[in-house]
Design a protein around this motif. Structure first.
Motif, PDB file in Angstrom:
ATOM      1  N   ARG A  52      -0.851  38.465 -10.689  1.00 37.48           N
ATOM      2  CA  ARG A  52      -0.401  38.137 -12.037  1.00 37.48           C
ATOM      3  C   ARG A  52      -0.024  36.661 -12.151  1.00 37.48           C
ATOM      4  NH1 ARG A  52       3.003  41.978 -12.493  1.00 37.48           N
ATOM      5  NH2 ARG A  52       4.947  40.864 -12.041  1.00 37.48           N
ATOM      6  N   ALA A  53       0.649  36.130 -11.136  1.00 42.81           N
ATOM      7  CA  ALA A  53       1.035  34.723 -11.162  1.00 42.81           C
ATOM      8  C   ALA A  53      -0.194  33.826 -11.201  1.00 42.81           C
ATOM      9  CB  ALA A  53       1.896  34.395  -9.943  1.00 42.81           C
TER      10      ALA A  53
ATOM     11  N   ARG B  91      -1.873  34.150 -14.683  1.00 44.62           N
ATOM     12  CA  ARG B  91      -1.131  33.469 -15.741  1.00 44.62           C
ATOM     13  C   ARG B  91      -1.336  31.966 -15.700  1.00 44.62           C
ATOM     14  NH1 ARG B  91       5.041  34.770 -16.166  1.00 44.62           N
ATOM     15  NH2 ARG B  91       4.780  33.292 -17.883  1.00 44.62           N
ATOM     16  N   LEU B  92      -1.402  31.428 -14.500  1.00 44.48           N
ATOM     17  CA  LEU B  92      -1.553  29.984 -14.376  1.00 44.48           C
ATOM     18  C   LEU B  92      -2.974  29.536 -14.682  1.00 44.48           C
ATOM     19  CD1 LEU B  92      -0.100  27.369 -13.633  1.00 44.48           C
ATOM     20  CD2 LEU B  92      -0.741  27.766 -11.253  1.00 44.48           C
TER      21      LEU B  92
ATOM     22  N   LEU C 228       5.857  31.362  -7.399  1.00 46.56           N
ATOM     23  CA  LEU C 228       4.439  31.169  -7.105  1.00 46.56           C
ATOM     24  C   LEU C 228       3.806  30.196  -8.096  1.00 46.56           C
ATOM     25  CD1 LEU C 228       3.486  34.854  -6.269  1.00 46.56           C
ATOM     26  CD2 LEU C 228       3.495  32.944  -4.675  1.00 46.56           C
ATOM     27  N   ILE C 229       4.109  30.375  -9.367  1.00 45.03           N
ATOM     28  CA  ILE C 229       3.557  29.492 -10.388  1.00 45.03           C
ATOM     29  C   ILE C 229       3.990  28.053 -10.140  1.00 45.03           C
ATOM     30  CG2 ILE C 229       3.686  28.899 -12.841  1.00 45.03           C
ATOM     31  CD1 ILE C 229       3.745  31.945 -13.398  1.00 45.03           C
TER      32      ILE C 229
ATOM     33  N   VAL D  33       2.173  41.150  -8.217  1.00 43.06           N
ATOM     34  CA  VAL D  33       2.921  39.948  -8.609  1.00 43.06           C
ATOM     35  C   VAL D  33       2.108  38.696  -8.282  1.00 43.06           C
ATOM     36  CG1 VAL D  33       4.985  38.555  -8.185  1.00 43.06           C
ATOM     37  CG2 VAL D  33       5.174  41.044  -8.373  1.00 43.06           C
TER      38      VAL D  33
ATOM     39  N   GLU E 107       7.291  35.661  -9.101  1.00 37.84           N
ATOM     40  CA  GLU E 107       6.171  35.171  -9.905  1.00 37.84           C
ATOM     41  C   GLU E 107       6.406  33.720 -10.327  1.00 37.84           C
ATOM     42  OE1 GLU E 107       3.838  36.293 -14.071  1.00 37.84           O
ATOM     43  OE2 GLU E 107       5.203  37.743 -13.139  1.00 37.84           O
ATOM     44  N   ALA E 108       7.635  33.406 -10.749  1.00 36.47           N
ATOM     45  CA  ALA E 108       7.957  32.036 -11.143  1.00 36.47           C
ATOM     46  C   ALA E 108       7.825  31.073  -9.963  1.00 36.47           C
ATOM     47  CB  ALA E 108       9.370  31.986 -11.712  1.00 36.47           C
TER      48      ALA E 108
ATOM     49  N   ASP F 107      10.000  39.022 -11.178  1.00 38.15           N
ATOM     50  CA  ASP F 107       9.892  37.900 -12.105  1.00 38.15           C
ATOM     51  C   ASP F 107      10.238  36.578 -11.432  1.00 38.15           C
ATOM     52  OD1 ASP F 107      12.578  38.572 -11.839  1.00 38.15           O
ATOM     53  OD2 ASP F 107      13.059  38.246 -13.960  1.00 38.15           O
TER      54      ASP F 107
END
Length: 261
Positions: free
Chosen positions: A132-133, A136-137, A89-90, A129, A86-87, A83
């Motif tokens: 997913r990042a 999501r973005l 990367l975003i 991961v 992922e944050a 998590d």
């Protein structure tokens, strides 16, 4: 029919008083730039300047996020909870996209850097991961992923557009991963050697390992590392050689455009 290929480089890796690479020269040669996002290299002024230079040269811009490792240039393994990674990367991709918007551009692709990329190529959990990042973005962002890697599979499973990349200046192991920089033979030195390395893979549609093993792939993009002292000469040799061979060079977003003879 001519085939489109992309020539990309990892750029924007200077920060503060520390200078890395020859970005202005590279951006007159390559089609797409993977711009460091401040974690492994780069800083806000460098990010803005690199994006502006890319815009002025008609070069598409991608985010090049990495581990938070300025001292190690993002080349050291870091085991970060999913998590949190992922944050990170975003945030990195979003920061570069803000710089791009301020210069009238948009980030169109994402390419992980260094140790993060190497781990995500081999370990599906980390590849997931990354995918997913990006999803999501912005699920329309293109994932630029090393050919024959777990990242390619993870991106496609999530429905991301994926472009497969090969490296002009790096050698491959028999499993399709890069030879670690700590080992002999990891780097391909010299512009002509890099061109021969790329032409063999492009023409044979395969990764060619240091032991001669062929791994079937469909390479679409070719990377020259911008921090390499031979980067400018290598990029120019690749551009000239691929053009002579009949390939059309295009930005990453334009790779899917139809080719008109």
């Amino acid at each position: 029919m001519a085939k489109r290929l992309n020539l990309n480089a990892d750029l924007g890796e200077s920060f503060g008083p520390w200078k890395m690479g020859s970005d202005a020269a590279m951006l007159r040669i390559v089609n797409s730039a993977n711009v460091a996002c401040g974690y492994h290299a780069g800083d806000p002024p460098v990010m803005l300047k690199t994006v502006a230079l890319a815009r002025d040269n008609g070069v598409s811009v991608g985010a090049h996020p990495g581990f938070p490792d300025l001292q190690g240039f993002g080349r050291r393994r870091m085991d970060i909870p999913a998590d949190e990674l992922e944050a990170m990367l975003i945030c990195q991709i979003g920061a570069l996209d803000a710089c791009a918007r301020a210069q009238g551009l948009r980030v169109t692709h994402v390419k992980p850097h260094g140790a993060l990329s190497n781990i995500a190529c081999a370990e599906r959990k980390v590849a997931d991961v990354v995918a997913r990042a990006v999803q999501r973005l912005d699920p329309t962002l293109i994932l630029l992923a090393p050919a024959a890697s777990q990242m390619v599979l993870a991106g496609r499973e999530r429905g991301l557009p994926v472009v497969e990349e090969i490296f002009a200046d790096r050698a491959y192991l028999d499993d399709g991963n890069l030879v670690p920089r700590s080992q002999p033979g990891a780097m391909v030195h010299g512009a002509e050697a890099s061109l021969a390395h790329v032409m063999r893979m492009v023409e044979e549609q395969a990764l060619v390992s240091i032991n001669g093993k062929r791994i079937p792939v469909e390479p679409q993009s070719i990377c020259v590392h911008g921090d390499n002292a031979e980067a400018v000469a290598t990029a120019q040799a690749l551009r000239d050689g691929l053009t002579r061979a009949g390939y059309l060079l295009a930005t990453i977003p334009d790779l899917s455009d139809p080719v008109v003879d």
